[in-house]
Every structure is written in C-alpha cells, then in structure tokens.
Scaffold this motif. Structure first.
Motif, PDB file in Angstrom:
ATOM      1  N   ASP A   9      -7.189   1.554   9.574  1.00 54.05           N
ATOM      2  CA  ASP A   9      -6.382   1.672  10.796  1.00 54.05           C
ATOM      3  C   ASP A   9      -5.807   0.348  11.282  1.00 54.05           C
ATOM      4  OD1 ASP A   9      -6.897   4.423  10.858  1.00 54.05           O
ATOM      5  OD2 ASP A   9      -8.764   4.099  11.959  1.00 54.05           O
ATOM      6  N   TYR A  10      -5.967  -0.739  10.527  1.00 51.91           N
ATOM      7  CA  TYR A  10      -5.313  -1.997  10.893  1.00 51.91           C
ATOM      8  C   TYR A  10      -3.810  -1.825  10.752  1.00 51.91           C
ATOM      9  CZ  TYR A  10      -4.289  -7.010  11.055  1.00 51.91           C
ATOM     10  OH  TYR A  10      -3.801  -8.249  11.397  1.00 51.91           O
ATOM     11  N   GLU A  11      -3.057  -2.167  11.790  1.00 52.24           N
ATOM     12  CA  GLU A  11      -1.606  -1.961  11.779  1.00 52.24           C
ATOM     13  C   GLU A  11      -0.925  -3.111  11.039  1.00 52.24           C
ATOM     14  OE1 GLU A  11       0.932   0.167  14.977  1.00 52.24           O
ATOM     15  OE2 GLU A  11       1.112  -1.969  15.422  1.00 52.24           O
ATOM     16  N   THR A  19       0.835  -1.197   0.000  1.00 55.53           N
ATOM     17  CA  THR A  19       0.000   0.000   0.000  1.00 55.53           C
ATOM     18  C   THR A  19       0.872   1.249   0.000  1.00 55.53           C
ATOM     19  OG1 THR A  19      -0.078   0.153   2.407  1.00 55.53           O
ATOM     20  CG2 THR A  19      -1.741  -1.241   1.340  1.00 55.53           C
ATOM     21  N   LEU A  20       0.276   2.375  -0.359  1.00 54.26           N
ATOM     22  CA  LEU A  20       1.028   3.630  -0.359  1.00 54.26           C
ATOM     23  C   LEU A  20       1.543   3.958   1.033  1.00 54.26           C
ATOM     24  CD1 LEU A  20      -1.196   5.863  -2.684  1.00 54.26           C
ATOM     25  CD2 LEU A  20       0.995   4.786  -3.235  1.00 54.26           C
ATOM     26  N   GLU A  21       0.692   3.784   2.038  1.00 57.76           N
ATOM     27  CA  GLU A  21       1.126   4.131   3.396  1.00 57.76           C
ATOM     28  C   GLU A  21       2.178   3.166   3.916  1.00 57.76           C
ATOM     29  OE1 GLU A  21      -2.830   1.922   3.594  1.00 57.76           O
ATOM     30  OE2 GLU A  21      -2.014   3.648   2.515  1.00 57.76           O
ATOM     31  N   GLY A  22       2.285   1.971   3.309  1.00 57.52           N
ATOM     32  CA  GLY A  22       3.304   1.013   3.726  1.00 57.52           C
ATOM     33  C   GLY A  22       4.701   1.377   3.272  1.00 57.52           C
ATOM     34  N   CYS A  23       4.809   2.250   2.261  1.00 56.57           N
ATOM     35  CA  CYS A  23       6.131   2.684   1.780  1.00 56.57           C
ATOM     36  C   CYS A  23       6.783   3.544   2.855  1.00 56.57           C
ATOM     37  CB  CYS A  23       6.005   3.464   0.478  1.00 56.57           C
ATOM     38  SG  CYS A  23       5.414   2.474  -0.907  1.00 56.57           S
ATOM     39  N   ALA A  46      -0.455   2.057   9.588  1.00 62.12           N
ATOM     40  CA  ALA A  46      -1.839   1.601   9.600  1.00 62.12           C
ATOM     41  C   ALA A  46      -2.428   1.693   8.194  1.00 62.12           C
ATOM     42  CB  ALA A  46      -2.666   2.438  10.566  1.00 62.12           C
ATOM     43  N   LEU A  47      -3.318   0.761   7.891  1.00 66.99           N
ATOM     44  CA  LEU A  47      -3.953   0.728   6.575  1.00 66.99           C
ATOM     45  C   LEU A  47      -4.946   1.866   6.410  1.00 66.99           C
ATOM     46  CD1 LEU A  47      -4.877  -3.013   5.825  1.00 66.99           C
ATOM     47  CD2 LEU A  47      -3.264  -1.564   4.595  1.00 66.99           C
ATOM     48  N   SER A  48      -5.086   2.307   5.165  1.00 67.60           N
ATOM     49  CA  SER A  48      -6.149   3.222   4.767  1.00 67.60           C
ATOM     50  C   SER A  48      -6.955   2.554   3.666  1.00 67.60           C
ATOM     51  CB  SER A  48      -5.568   4.543   4.243  1.00 67.60           C
ATOM     52  OG  SER A  48      -4.877   5.232   5.253  1.00 67.60           O
ATOM     53  N   PRO A  49      -8.268   2.721   3.659  1.00 68.05           N
ATOM     54  CA  PRO A  49      -9.071   2.148   2.576  1.00 68.05           C
ATOM     55  C   PRO A  49      -8.652   2.738   1.228  1.00 68.05           C
ATOM     56  CG  PRO A  49     -10.451   2.865   4.398  1.00 68.05           C
ATOM     57  CD  PRO A  49      -9.080   3.404   4.667  1.00 68.05           C
TER      58      PRO A  49
END
Length: 227
Positions: free
Chosen positions: A96-98, A52-56, A104-107
C-alpha cells in the motif's frame, strides 16, 4: 532451430518464489510515465529503478514488464550495452505504499534496472560515437534493436565513464509495440528486418561481426534456447 512447441509447458506450475533480490528502501516515488518507475535500494546495496504491474497505467500494457526483462537478458547474450536488469521482490512491509498518485504497491515480483548514478538521457540520434568504446557499443545497440524489433529507442550516457552508452527502457520492443505480447504478430514479424534508422558510419567493424547471432534469426524465432 527451436520450434514453437518447445515452449509448451515451460511455465506451468511456476510460482513467485523468487527471493534473490529484495527491496529494502524506497528513495523516490514514480512519475507520470508509462509504468511509474520508482527508485529504491535492494538488499545488495545497489539502487534500482523498479517497475511493478500495478504501476502500469494501462492494465493491457502489463506485458511491457515481461518484454523489458526479456530484451535486457537478450542484450546480455550478445554483449549489447544494456542496463543490468533483474527481478526483485517487493516485501510485505511495502504493501500500500503510494509510488505515484493513486498507485499503491502490492507485495510480489517486480522488474528492476540497476541505476547509473550520473546518467544523461537522450531519445534522439545516437551520440558520442567517438568517446569511450561507443563505436563498439553502438554496434550492440543496432543489433539489439533489429534482433528484438525495437521501438521507442532510449539511451543513457554515463557521465562518469566518458559517456558510455546504455540502451534502456525496452518495454515497447517486440511487436505490436504497445506493451502486450501477441503470438500471431510475433510470428508474422519474426523474419522482418527492423533496422535502427541512425547513420551507421564509424562503427567498429569487429564489434559488428561479433553481434551477429548464428543464423541471424530474430529473438522471436529463436525460442527458449536463445532467451
């Protein structure tokens, strides 16, 4: 030949309405790697490694997800041995799942690569050329690496299929090789060779011939007609 101007306007007005594949369960959190890929089950009942983008871990490297998707799809055009990759929707219930410490995940839309159940990962020289159809599959690896200006080569060998090779994790392909997209650098490198340095003896000659795209142009120069 496709001109760069043919790309103009292709993504204007696009939305994230993609809904063909959806995440239904998370099996394992992501690690400490470049994009914190986590393992999940999609609504087609297959396992995927999802980025995911936020995982980068570096905001400027979010382009690596686009690069990985494009290179995987380009590999399919020449029947290169790439892991099946696709887009996937992260539904609201996973907000918001870490997936990794502090992440944390975003939809929204993410990148997914179908999991190989019993895979052996290697980063050194190509191996097992005499097994399965790897003398032909390796030819696709060389072609994709050169065509898409590869870097950070990574291989998976399927232990359930006599160690058939798969090229994967292509987020650092395409120059400048750090997960960003730079039009000027892509243009400068479009005609430069980028051969995989591994010895090429023992490759299947017919497979080599079949992996040469018309005009031998790079994916950077080929434009939307190719990808």
């Amino acid at each position: 030949m496709v001109a760069l101007t043919d790309w103009d306007g292709l993504v204007s007005g696009r939305t994230d309405s993609y809904n063909t594949l959806r995440l239904v369960a998370i099996l394992a959190p992501g690690g400490q790697s470049w994009a914190s890929p986590f393992r999940g089950i999609a609504d087609d009942d297959h396992d995927y490694f999802i980025k995911t983008l936020e995982g980068c871990r570096r905001d400027w490297a979010r382009g690596s997800l686009a690069v990985e998707y494009v290179v995987g799809q380009a590999g399919r055009l020449i029947d290169a041995p790439v892991c099946e990759n696709t887009l996937i929707r992260i539904p609201e219930e996973f907000a918001d799942y870490e997936i990794a410490p502090g992440i944390a995940l975003s939809p929204g839309i993410a990148h997914a690569s179908k999991a190989i159940e019993h895979a052996e990962e290697q980063r050194d020289n190509l191996a097992y050329r005499s097994q399965d159809r790897n003398s032909a599959r390796h030819a696709g690896v060389y072609a994709l690496y050169d065509w898409c200006y590869g870097d950070d080569p990574q291989w998976l060998y399927d232990r359930d299929q006599d160690r058939s090779i798969y090229s994967h994790d292509h987020g650092l392909y395409l120059p400048p090789h750090h997960g960003t997209l730079d039009v000027e650098i892509l243009k400068q490198c479009a005609d430069e060779p980028n051969p995989l340095p591994d010895a090429a003896d023992g490759l299947d000659p017919e497979a080599i011939a079949s992996k040469q795209p018309a005009g031998a142009q790079s994916v950077m120069a080929a434009g939307p007609a190719s990808i």
